[in-house]
Scaffold this active site. Structure first.
Site, mmCIF file in Angstrom:
data_model
loop_
_atom_site.group_PDB
_atom_site.id
_atom_site.type_symbol
_atom_site.label_atom_id
_atom_site.label_comp_id
_atom_site.label_asym_id
_atom_site.label_seq_id
_atom_site.Cartn_x
_atom_site.Cartn_y
_atom_site.Cartn_z
ATOM 1 N N TYR A 160 0.840 -1.209 0.000
ATOM 2 C CA TYR A 160 0.000 0.000 0.000
ATOM 3 C C TYR A 160 0.872 1.257 0.000
ATOM 4 O O TYR A 160 0.629 2.198 -0.767
ATOM 5 C CB TYR A 160 -0.898 -0.059 1.237
ATOM 6 N N LYS A 164 1.010 4.124 -2.866
ATOM 7 C CA LYS A 164 0.618 5.516 -2.538
ATOM 8 C C LYS A 164 1.786 6.475 -2.736
ATOM 9 O O LYS A 164 1.597 7.610 -3.178
ATOM 10 C CB LYS A 164 0.074 5.572 -1.108
HETATM 11 P P1 NAP Z 1 -13.569 2.331 1.314
HETATM 12 O O1 NAP Z 1 -14.535 2.907 2.268
HETATM 13 O O2 NAP Z 1 -13.040 0.962 1.538
HETATM 14 O O3 NAP Z 1 -14.206 2.425 -0.166
HETATM 15 C C1 NAP Z 1 -13.474 1.915 -1.242
HETATM 16 C C2 NAP Z 1 -14.107 2.314 -2.561
HETATM 17 O O4 NAP Z 1 -13.272 1.785 -3.605
HETATM 18 C C3 NAP Z 1 -15.486 1.726 -2.740
HETATM 19 O O5 NAP Z 1 -16.267 2.603 -3.513
HETATM 20 C C4 NAP Z 1 -15.209 0.435 -3.517
HETATM 21 O O6 NAP Z 1 -16.283 0.020 -4.352
HETATM 22 C C5 NAP Z 1 -14.057 0.883 -4.409
HETATM 23 N N1 NAP Z 1 -13.248 -0.264 -4.827
HETATM 24 C C6 NAP Z 1 -12.825 -1.320 -4.078
HETATM 25 N N2 NAP Z 1 -12.141 -2.190 -4.842
HETATM 26 C C7 NAP Z 1 -12.154 -1.697 -6.097
HETATM 27 C C8 NAP Z 1 -11.659 -2.140 -7.342
HETATM 28 N N3 NAP Z 1 -11.011 -3.303 -7.477
HETATM 29 N N4 NAP Z 1 -11.864 -1.362 -8.441
HETATM 30 C C9 NAP Z 1 -12.522 -0.186 -8.353
HETATM 31 N N5 NAP Z 1 -13.039 0.286 -7.212
HETATM 32 C C10 NAP Z 1 -12.854 -0.460 -6.090
HETATM 33 O O7 NAP Z 1 -12.252 3.241 1.180
HETATM 34 P P2 NAP Z 1 -11.999 4.749 1.680
HETATM 35 O O8 NAP Z 1 -11.525 4.697 3.067
HETATM 36 O O9 NAP Z 1 -13.139 5.615 1.308
HETATM 37 O O10 NAP Z 1 -10.716 5.095 0.786
HETATM 38 C C11 NAP Z 1 -10.809 5.858 -0.404
HETATM 39 C C12 NAP Z 1 -9.398 6.211 -0.863
HETATM 40 O O11 NAP Z 1 -8.754 6.951 0.181
HETATM 41 C C13 NAP Z 1 -8.519 4.998 -1.123
HETATM 42 O O12 NAP Z 1 -7.666 5.259 -2.205
HETATM 43 C C14 NAP Z 1 -7.712 4.875 0.151
HETATM 44 O O13 NAP Z 1 -6.486 4.221 -0.065
HETATM 45 C C15 NAP Z 1 -7.527 6.335 0.501
HETATM 46 N N6 NAP Z 1 -7.224 6.573 1.913
HETATM 47 C C16 NAP Z 1 -8.108 6.236 2.908
HETATM 48 C C17 NAP Z 1 -7.769 6.492 4.232
HETATM 49 C C18 NAP Z 1 -8.684 6.161 5.376
HETATM 50 O O14 NAP Z 1 -8.258 6.353 6.540
HETATM 51 N N7 NAP Z 1 -9.910 5.710 5.145
HETATM 52 C C19 NAP Z 1 -6.544 7.080 4.532
HETATM 53 C C20 NAP Z 1 -5.673 7.397 3.503
HETATM 54 C C21 NAP Z 1 -6.025 7.148 2.200
HETATM 55 P P3 NAP Z 1 -17.348 -1.116 -3.845
HETATM 56 O O15 NAP Z 1 -18.275 -0.436 -2.872
HETATM 57 O O16 NAP Z 1 -18.045 -1.523 -5.091
HETATM 58 O O17 NAP Z 1 -16.557 -2.202 -3.193
#
Ligand code: NAP
Length: 253
Positions: A160, A164
């Site tokens: 990851y 990133k």
């Molecule tokens: P999340 O709640 O797990 O949601 C993930 C999203 O990505 C969902 O819409 C999911 O669609 C989609 N997804 C999963 N697998 C996929 C695939 N193979 N192809 C296309 N889409 C896919 O994640 P989040 O926390 O909102 O994170 C969003 C972004 O922010 C990510 O890039 C993550 O790395 C980054 N981020 C998050 C955090 C945090 O603390 N949450 C921190 C730093 C960075 P489905 O609903 O259809 O599964």
């Protein structure tokens, strides 16, 4: 927050069915944009489309099925979005992301490959598919969601963190290639945000992270959406190649 007007703009948000992407998509619809949001299933795409259109905003939403692990699907997605939304994306939000955590010595090759493919290679493919029409229009915004983990690393997340950190290098390089065409390329590095991705962490991990956040709380998806709206707006027209930290102070670049 500032009130933005994205009327007439097509915004493509990957991973718009849940979490950060969902709130980003909502905010752009509320600001009048035509939003193309992706989910990995038909049901997810239909749900996000109906729920975003039910907001009663001046914007419009369309749901698309997209699996970022299928790199060849990027060009097909952009063609479908352009047809349905009436134009190619003016603003691309590379948000979809996955985790497959584990200590490096024990990490399965598939878990490495899937995370690099979904979180980095798919970002490059989709950006490539969107950038040609942006070059023709001589305007565009590419905003990718990286992570604080890409900046400081995290045990158990070598795959990851590599993906990133790759987004940050990609952003800095691409901004130099397309800046003269009126396109800005930036990323947002969220810290610890309350979504499904962080729900799986146990109490000990949660407390560890909270101890290291000066603002003493997890971030909300809306905190990231606000940064995305700003970077997409005319107010940010002289910002390119930047990584905007939205992390409650846990890491200061
Ligand atoms: P999340 O709640 O797990 O949601 C993930 C999203 O990505 C969902 O819409 C999911 O669609 C989609 N997804 C999963 N697998 C996929 C695939 N193979 N192809 C296309 N889409 C896919 O994640 P989040 O926390 O909102 O994170 C969003 C972004 O922010 C990510 O890039 C993550 O790395 C980054 N981020 C998050 C955090 C945090 O603390 N949450 C921190 C730093 C960075 P489905 O609903 O259809 O599964």
């Amino acid at each position: 927050m500032a009130v933005y007007d994205f009327t007439g703009k097509v915004v493509l948000v990957t991973g718009a069915s849940r979490g950060i992407g969902r709130v980003i998509a909502e905010e752009f619809v509320k600001a009048g944009a035509v939003v193309a949001g992706t989910a990995t299933s038909d049901a997810g795409a239909a749900k996000l489309e109906s729920e975003l259109n039910a907001l009663g905003s001046s914007g419009k939403a369309y749901g698309f099925v997209h699996n970022a692990l299928d790199l060849a699907a990027a060009a097909t997605l952009v063609a479908a979005v352009s047809e349905k939304c009436g134009a190619a994306p003016d603003i691309l939000i590379n948000n979809a992301g996955i985790t497959r955590d584990g200590l490096f010595m024990r990490m399965k090759d598939n878990d490495w490959d899937d995370v690099i493919t979904c979180n980095l290679s798919a970002v490059a493919r989709l950006t490539k598919a969107c950038i040609s029409p942006m070059i023709k229009k001589r305007s565009g915004r590419v905003i990718s969601i990286t992570s604080v983990v890409g900046e400081i690393g995290n045990a158990g997340q070598c795959n990851y963190a590599a993906a990133k950190a790759g987004i940050i290098g990609f952003t800095r390089s691409l901004c130099k290639e397309v800046g003269a065409r009126g396109i800005t390329v930036n990323c947002i590095a969220p810290g610890f945000i309350e979504t499904d991705m962080t729900k799986v962490l146990g109490e000990a991990a949660l407390n560890h992270w909270l101890e290291n956040i000066p603002l003493k709380r997890m971030g909300q998806a809306l905190d990231i959406a606000h940064a995305a709206m700003f970077l997409a707006s005319a107010d940010a027209s002289y910002i390119s190649g930047a990584t905007i930290d939205v992390n409650g102070g846990m890491h200061c670049a």
